[in-house]
Design a protein around this motif. Structure first.
Motif, PDB file in Angstrom:
ATOM      1  N   LEU A   1     -32.308  35.292  51.532  1.00 36.46           N
ATOM      2  CA  LEU A   1     -31.428  35.260  50.369  1.00 36.46           C
ATOM      3  C   LEU A   1     -30.130  35.958  50.738  1.00 36.46           C
ATOM      4  O   LEU A   1     -30.144  37.096  51.222  1.00 36.46           O
ATOM      5  CB  LEU A   1     -32.072  35.968  49.174  1.00 36.46           C
ATOM      6  CG  LEU A   1     -32.966  35.143  48.250  1.00 36.46           C
ATOM      7  CD1 LEU A   1     -33.588  36.056  47.193  1.00 36.46           C
ATOM      8  CD2 LEU A   1     -32.192  34.022  47.571  1.00 36.46           C
ATOM      9  N   GLU A   2     -29.006  35.291  50.521  1.00 37.26           N
ATOM     10  CA  GLU A   2     -27.687  35.860  50.808  1.00 37.26           C
ATOM     11  C   GLU A   2     -26.873  35.901  49.514  1.00 37.26           C
ATOM     12  O   GLU A   2     -27.046  35.065  48.633  1.00 37.26           O
ATOM     13  CB  GLU A   2     -26.926  35.020  51.828  1.00 37.26           C
ATOM     14  CG  GLU A   2     -27.618  34.863  53.158  1.00 37.26           C
ATOM     15  CD  GLU A   2     -26.902  33.832  54.024  1.00 37.26           C
ATOM     16  OE1 GLU A   2     -27.093  33.869  55.231  1.00 37.26           O
ATOM     17  OE2 GLU A   2     -26.161  32.985  53.477  1.00 37.26           O
ATOM     18  N   PHE A   3     -25.948  36.854  49.461  1.00 39.12           N
ATOM     19  CA  PHE A   3     -25.121  37.021  48.276  1.00 39.12           C
ATOM     20  C   PHE A   3     -23.655  37.139  48.700  1.00 39.12           C
ATOM     21  O   PHE A   3     -23.332  37.856  49.656  1.00 39.12           O
ATOM     22  CB  PHE A   3     -25.552  38.269  47.503  1.00 39.12           C
ATOM     23  CG  PHE A   3     -26.966  38.201  46.999  1.00 39.12           C
ATOM     24  CD1 PHE A   3     -27.245  37.726  45.731  1.00 39.12           C
ATOM     25  CD2 PHE A   3     -28.023  38.577  47.815  1.00 39.12           C
ATOM     26  CE1 PHE A   3     -28.547  37.642  45.275  1.00 39.12           C
ATOM     27  CE2 PHE A   3     -29.335  38.498  47.367  1.00 39.12           C
ATOM     28  CZ  PHE A   3     -29.593  38.030  46.089  1.00 39.12           C
ATOM     29  N   TYR A   4     -22.784  36.446  47.953  1.00 33.52           N
ATOM     30  CA  TYR A   4     -21.354  36.433  48.247  1.00 33.52           C
ATOM     31  C   TYR A   4     -20.586  36.594  46.934  1.00 33.52           C
ATOM     32  O   TYR A   4     -20.981  36.078  45.891  1.00 33.52           O
ATOM     33  CB  TYR A   4     -20.934  35.116  48.894  1.00 33.52           C
ATOM     34  CG  TYR A   4     -21.614  34.797  50.200  1.00 33.52           C
ATOM     35  CD1 TYR A   4     -21.001  35.080  51.416  1.00 33.52           C
ATOM     36  CD2 TYR A   4     -22.857  34.191  50.220  1.00 33.52           C
ATOM     37  CE1 TYR A   4     -21.618  34.775  52.615  1.00 33.52           C
ATOM     38  CE2 TYR A   4     -23.489  33.884  51.410  1.00 33.52           C
ATOM     39  CZ  TYR A   4     -22.866  34.177  52.606  1.00 33.52           C
ATOM     40  OH  TYR A   4     -23.473  33.871  53.793  1.00 33.52           O
ATOM     41  N   SER A   5     -19.460  37.278  46.983  1.00 32.99           N
ATOM     42  CA  SER A   5     -18.565  37.353  45.828  1.00 32.99           C
ATOM     43  C   SER A   5     -17.197  37.819  46.291  1.00 32.99           C
ATOM     44  O   SER A   5     -17.086  38.687  47.167  1.00 32.99           O
ATOM     45  CB  SER A   5     -19.103  38.321  44.766  1.00 32.99           C
ATOM     46  OG  SER A   5     -18.212  38.397  43.669  1.00 32.99           O
ATOM     47  N   GLN A   6     -16.163  37.238  45.713  1.00 36.27           N
ATOM     48  CA  GLN A   6     -14.811  37.773  45.886  1.00 36.27           C
ATOM     49  C   GLN A   6     -14.232  38.067  44.500  1.00 36.27           C
ATOM     50  O   GLN A   6     -13.132  37.656  44.150  1.00 36.27           O
ATOM     51  CB  GLN A   6     -13.933  36.845  46.705  1.00 36.27           C
ATOM     52  CG  GLN A   6     -13.923  35.403  46.273  1.00 36.27           C
ATOM     53  CD  GLN A   6     -13.128  34.534  47.252  1.00 36.27           C
ATOM     54  OE1 GLN A   6     -12.744  34.960  48.356  1.00 36.27           O
ATOM     55  NE2 GLN A   6     -12.840  33.309  46.851  1.00 36.27           N
ATOM     56  N   GLY A   7     -15.051  38.780  43.708  1.00 37.77           N
ATOM     57  CA  GLY A   7     -14.646  39.129  42.358  1.00 37.77           C
ATOM     58  C   GLY A   7     -14.690  37.917  41.447  1.00 37.77           C
ATOM     59  O   GLY A   7     -15.572  37.069  41.532  1.00 37.77           O
ATOM     60  N   SER A   8     -13.709  37.820  40.575  1.00 39.72           N
ATOM     61  CA  SER A   8     -13.684  36.726  39.614  1.00 39.72           C
ATOM     62  C   SER A   8     -13.044  35.455  40.168  1.00 39.72           C
ATOM     63  O   SER A   8     -12.925  34.460  39.459  1.00 39.72           O
ATOM     64  CB  SER A   8     -12.925  37.167  38.354  1.00 39.72           C
ATOM     65  OG  SER A   8     -11.587  37.531  38.681  1.00 39.72           O
ATOM     66  N   THR A   9     -12.640  35.478  41.441  1.00 40.61           N
ATOM     67  CA  THR A   9     -12.002  34.311  42.067  1.00 40.61           C
ATOM     68  C   THR A   9     -13.065  33.400  42.665  1.00 40.61           C
ATOM     69  O   THR A   9     -13.841  33.838  43.523  1.00 40.61           O
ATOM     70  CB  THR A   9     -11.027  34.747  43.164  1.00 40.61           C
ATOM     71  OG1 THR A   9     -10.064  35.643  42.622  1.00 40.61           O
ATOM     72  CG2 THR A   9     -10.321  33.541  43.767  1.00 40.61           C
ATOM     73  N   PRO A  10     -13.151  32.149  42.256  1.00 36.29           N
ATOM     74  CA  PRO A  10     -14.155  31.243  42.847  1.00 36.29           C
ATOM     75  C   PRO A  10     -13.901  31.036  44.337  1.00 36.29           C
ATOM     76  O   PRO A  10     -12.767  31.166  44.821  1.00 36.29           O
ATOM     77  CB  PRO A  10     -13.954  29.936  42.057  1.00 36.29           C
ATOM     78  CG  PRO A  10     -13.210  30.321  40.815  1.00 36.29           C
ATOM     79  CD  PRO A  10     -12.355  31.497  41.201  1.00 36.29           C
TER      80      PRO A  10
ATOM     81  N   LEU B   1     -21.745  39.882  50.706  1.00 29.78           N
ATOM     82  CA  LEU B   1     -22.219  41.144  50.124  1.00 29.78           C
ATOM     83  C   LEU B   1     -23.446  41.685  50.839  1.00 29.78           C
ATOM     84  O   LEU B   1     -23.603  42.900  50.975  1.00 29.78           O
ATOM     85  CB  LEU B   1     -22.553  40.951  48.643  1.00 29.78           C
ATOM     86  CG  LEU B   1     -21.414  40.540  47.717  1.00 29.78           C
ATOM     87  CD1 LEU B   1     -21.945  40.342  46.302  1.00 29.78           C
ATOM     88  CD2 LEU B   1     -20.301  41.572  47.734  1.00 29.78           C
ATOM     89  N   GLY B   2     -24.351  40.807  51.255  1.00 28.95           N
ATOM     90  CA  GLY B   2     -25.570  41.270  51.898  1.00 28.95           C
ATOM     91  C   GLY B   2     -26.631  40.192  51.861  1.00 28.95           C
ATOM     92  O   GLY B   2     -26.437  39.097  51.326  1.00 28.95           O
ATOM     93  N   CYS B   3     -27.810  40.500  52.439  1.00 32.95           N
ATOM     94  CA  CYS B   3     -28.872  39.512  52.539  1.00 32.95           C
ATOM     95  C   CYS B   3     -30.210  40.222  52.624  1.00 32.95           C
ATOM     96  O   CYS B   3     -30.297  41.431  52.857  1.00 32.95           O
ATOM     97  CB  CYS B   3     -28.666  38.622  53.766  1.00 32.95           C
ATOM     98  SG  CYS B   3     -28.669  39.535  55.338  1.00 32.95           S
ATOM     99  N   LEU B   4     -31.279  39.444  52.445  1.00 32.24           N
ATOM    100  CA  LEU B   4     -32.636  39.966  52.576  1.00 32.24           C
ATOM    101  C   LEU B   4     -33.533  38.845  53.066  1.00 32.24           C
ATOM    102  O   LEU B   4     -33.561  37.756  52.490  1.00 32.24           O
ATOM    103  CB  LEU B   4     -33.154  40.494  51.235  1.00 32.24           C
ATOM    104  CG  LEU B   4     -34.577  41.059  51.256  1.00 32.24           C
ATOM    105  CD1 LEU B   4     -34.588  42.406  51.987  1.00 32.24           C
ATOM    106  CD2 LEU B   4     -35.120  41.224  49.846  1.00 32.24           C
ATOM    107  N   ASN B   5     -34.290  39.092  54.157  1.00 31.30           N
ATOM    108  CA  ASN B   5     -35.303  38.141  54.592  1.00 31.30           C
ATOM    109  C   ASN B   5     -36.478  38.185  53.620  1.00 31.30           C
ATOM    110  O   ASN B   5     -36.940  39.263  53.242  1.00 31.30           O
ATOM    111  CB  ASN B   5     -35.785  38.477  56.004  1.00 31.30           C
ATOM    112  CG  ASN B   5     -34.742  38.172  57.056  1.00 31.30           C
ATOM    113  OD1 ASN B   5     -33.902  37.293  56.881  1.00 31.30           O
ATOM    114  ND2 ASN B   5     -34.774  38.899  58.170  1.00 31.30           N
TER     115      ASN B   5
ATOM    116  N   VAL C   1     -34.236  40.880  44.192  1.00 32.67           N
ATOM    117  CA  VAL C   1     -33.165  41.474  44.984  1.00 32.67           C
ATOM    118  C   VAL C   1     -32.029  41.878  44.049  1.00 32.67           C
ATOM    119  O   VAL C   1     -31.566  41.066  43.237  1.00 32.67           O
ATOM    120  CB  VAL C   1     -32.636  40.501  46.061  1.00 32.67           C
ATOM    121  CG1 VAL C   1     -31.619  41.195  46.954  1.00 32.67           C
ATOM    122  CG2 VAL C   1     -33.789  39.949  46.891  1.00 32.67           C
ATOM    123  N   ALA C   2     -31.588  43.131  44.147  1.00 34.05           N
ATOM    124  CA  ALA C   2     -30.550  43.652  43.260  1.00 34.05           C
ATOM    125  C   ALA C   2     -29.200  43.647  43.955  1.00 34.05           C
ATOM    126  O   ALA C   2     -29.091  43.956  45.146  1.00 34.05           O
ATOM    127  CB  ALA C   2     -30.889  45.071  42.804  1.00 34.05           C
TER     128      ALA C   2
END
Length: 673
Positions: A332-341, A354-358, A365-366
């Motif tokens: 599981l991977e997480f991405y964000s650049q704030g409110s900009t798509p 942002l980060g990931c977890l196997n 996952v928080a």
């Protein structure tokens, strides 16, 4: 003007590709000055003069470069100029140049400084200021030094920078700066064809997969591999070449969606999730790969399939993604650049990571520290071929109040992360507490209040012989900045002392202590105080039990009076209770809010509540039987709960003992209206 300190000295240290730089033999050294046909540095007369340097590159605002134009393959160029120290204050003449190339090729840059003693540095950078440093080399005397002895691989459409400068060592005395005498230089630039195995490789020949024949589909990755192992571009792209590519070609290992498979196989078709809604079903059947082929969690095996989801944070707080399925095996991977798509994944995803977890089964996952409106993209990628089916749901913990992280303060003249001791410190300070103000805002939608689930206090357990087994909390009602008194308690509780964890918002490391409430605490909008303190099960006054609560938080509520900031601090409760506390030993550093000296750091998180009434202050907390009077029945209840208990715990330390008995006896008789 350019100063010697505008680029960090570390940026010019030999390392990375610079470790492969070879110095030409002394027989090649030539102190040639301004050969015929050389391109002249457009500020080559600055060195030794008082005129400001007009070719300052990244060391002036706005940046200023001399463009050398477009270089063709299999060509040679020369640049001539001067470098050194000029004027007062140690100003340097640093010469910056830019160039591009007409087609993929190798570029070799050699510098010769016309001085037997001059020390200079040449550096090559991909992109603009702050770009990737491709090579660095130090020149001593008249030696000819290539910026990279094997040549640097360059591509069309990218601007490359190189500079020649004197070293950036720090001046030991600003009034007598280090002086590097002006010296002329010549830079030789040669371009030549890259390895044909890369240029001629089929467009669909993957770099991370062994195959017959030399080269692979990605020119940059191919050249990086062949730089380490030329046979990969001469004979076969075998398993060792593929393994090197998988480990080192981070740019190659990102793919944009090819448009095949389900829409959510591409980030542009990410499935929209709703906070606290029913989980959504996903399948990786027929899905492709759109994202990193491997990442920081999965570092060896290429992903085979992936799907995307996205969710928008409704407020400041923490997002939890819950994955449930059979045969789950992936990341599981997480991405964000704030409110900009994210609209250009190839360029934006690496910086939005942002980060990931196997995960090898169901997982929660928080993602912490989001702001309202932040768009979080969630990618599930699997390393095995069979399709996987799962559901993905999201929940959200709102930040009800947050002071921000702790900040170091000047304590007795020394900058330190200061914590106010809180707990059982001595026989005369049984309840050394702080009462720190906060407020609860209106809840969103139709909610009438909040269900607080977690209190995060920022502090540390003081050193031995101090012992802390529990971390305790009390929430009090607040009237402006009037000190809390007995009967103002909203609620209290105790948990075994958590392990401190590190959060980026704090100056101190491992400062965050998570108090997870067994039962959500229902809070109405309004004004409150929070008290946090340490304890242990021994009788009061026998052991020091000190949890130090960090101060200096910049977003707290600051209490001030005509004399300045202050805090409420007690030694015993309820008598004499909380007293006004100030100390001249604590001074907030310049640039920070001077009223934050007593602003202890914490946050409270939870969820909007529509079904439960908000808890309010108990005007008569010792009236256990609720008959409006503190009497024998209440005394019996307290004595029956003596020891570790929360039944009749009036001081909130998780233990019923002498202090609680004193509170009850002090309240004996009819309860106040």
């Amino acid at each position: 003007m350019k100063k010697c300190g505008l680029l960090p000295a570390s940026a010019l240290a030999l390392g990375g590709l610079a470790a492969m730089i070879a110095v030409a033999s002394p027989a090649m050294a030539q102190c040639t000055n301004n050969p015929a046909g050389a391109i002249q540095d457009n500020d080559n007369q600055v060195c030794g003069a008082t005129t400001p340097d007009s070719n300052g590159g990244c060391n002036v605002d706005p940046p200023a470069f001399q463009s050398l134009g477009v270089f063709n393959v299999n060509s040679n160029y020369k640049v001539a100029g001067k470098v050194g120290t000029y004027g007062t204050g140690g100003n340097r003449d640093l010469d910056w140049f830019t160039f591009t190339v007409s087609s993929p090729c190798k570029v070799q840059i050699n510098a010769i400084v016309n001085s037997s003693a001059q020390e200079s540095v040449i550096q090559v950078i991909e992109g603009g200021c702050g770009g990737t440093i491709l090579a660095t080399s130090q020149l001593v005397g008249c030696n000819s030094v290539p910026a990279d002895s094997n040549g640097i691989y360059v591509e069309p459409g990218i601007t490359y920078i190189f500079l020649l400068t004197t070293p950036f060592e720090a001046d030991t005395d600003p009034n007598t700066p280090a002086i590097h005498a002006c010296a002329s230089y010549v830079i030789d630039i040669a371009t030549f064809e890259a390895d044909s195995g890369c240029l001629d490789a089929p467009a669909n020949k993957r770099c991370d997969t062994a195959s017959n024949g030399p080269g692979c589909e990605d020119w940059s990755c191919c050249n990086e591999v062949c730089f380490a192992n030329p046979l990969c571009c001469i004979t076969n792209w075998d398993a060792s070449c593929a393994s090197f590519a998988l480990t080192n070609c981070t740019d190659y290992l990102f793919y944009n969606c090819a448009g095949t498979g389900p829409a959510n196989s591409c980030i542009g078709g990410a499935t929209q999730l709703q906070i606290d809604a029913a989980p959504v079903a996903f399948t990786t059947a027929n899905a492709g790969v759109d994202g990193w082929l491997v990442d920081n969690c999965n570092t060896t095996t290429p992903f085979q399939r992936n799907v995307w989801a996205k969710v928008t944070a409704p407020s400041s707080g923490n997002l939890t993604a819950s994955l449930v399925g059979t045969g789950i095996n992936g990341t599981l991977e997480f991405y964000s650049q704030g409110s900009t798509p994210i609209t250009n994944p190839g360029e934006e995803l690496p910086g939005a990571y942002l980060g990931c977890l196997n995960v090898t089964g169901n997982a929660n996952v928080a993602v912490n520290g989001l702001l309202g409106g932040d768009i979080v993209y969630i990618r599930y990628a699997q390393t095995t071929s069979p399709a996987q089916n799962f559901t993905l749901g999201t929940t959200f913990d709102y930040v009800i109040f947050n002071t921000g992280g702790n900040r170091a303060v000047n304590f007795n003249g020394t900058l330190t992360n200061l914590g106010y001791s809180a707990g059982d410190l001595s026989t005369t300070q049984l309840q050394r507490w702080m009462a720190v103000p906060f407020n609860v805002p209106a809840a969103p939608g139709s909610a009438n209040g909040w269900a607080a689930t977690t209190i995060v206090g920022k502090g540390f357990v003081a050193a031995a012989p101090n012992t802390v087994t529990d971390l305790n909390w009390i929430i009090w009602s607040r009237e402006d900045f009037v000190a809390p008194v007995d009967g103002d308690q909203i609620a209290s509780g105790s948990v075994p002392i958590p392990t401190g964890v590190d959060e980026a918002e704090d100056d101190a490391a491992n400062a965050a202590f998570f108090i997870n409430l067994a039962t959500p605490l229902n809070l109405c909008p309004g004004d409150y105080y929070l008290t946090l303190f340490g304890s242990d099960p021994t009788p009061p006054g026998q052991n020091v039990s000190n949890w130090a609560w960090f101060t200096g938080a910049q977003d707290g509520i600051f209490m001030t009076n005509g004399s300045g900031p202050f805090g409420w601090r007690s030694s015993n409760f309820p008598a004499p209770g909380f007293l006004l506390y100030t100390t001249p030993a604590v001074v907030v550093p310049a640039g920070l809010n001077p009223n934050s000296a007593y602003s202890c750091a914490f946050r409270i998180v939870g969820d909007p509540s529509t079904t439960k009434a908000c808890q309010t202050a108990t005007p008569c907390p010792a009236d256990f039987d609720g008959n409006g009077d503190v009497g024998p029945t209440d005394l019996g209840i307290l004595l029956g709960a003596w020891g570790p208990s929360t039944t009749a715990d009036l001081d909130g330390d998780g233990n019923v003992g002498p202090t609680d008995l004193g509170i009850l006896l002090g309240a004996w008789g009819p309860c106040p209206n």
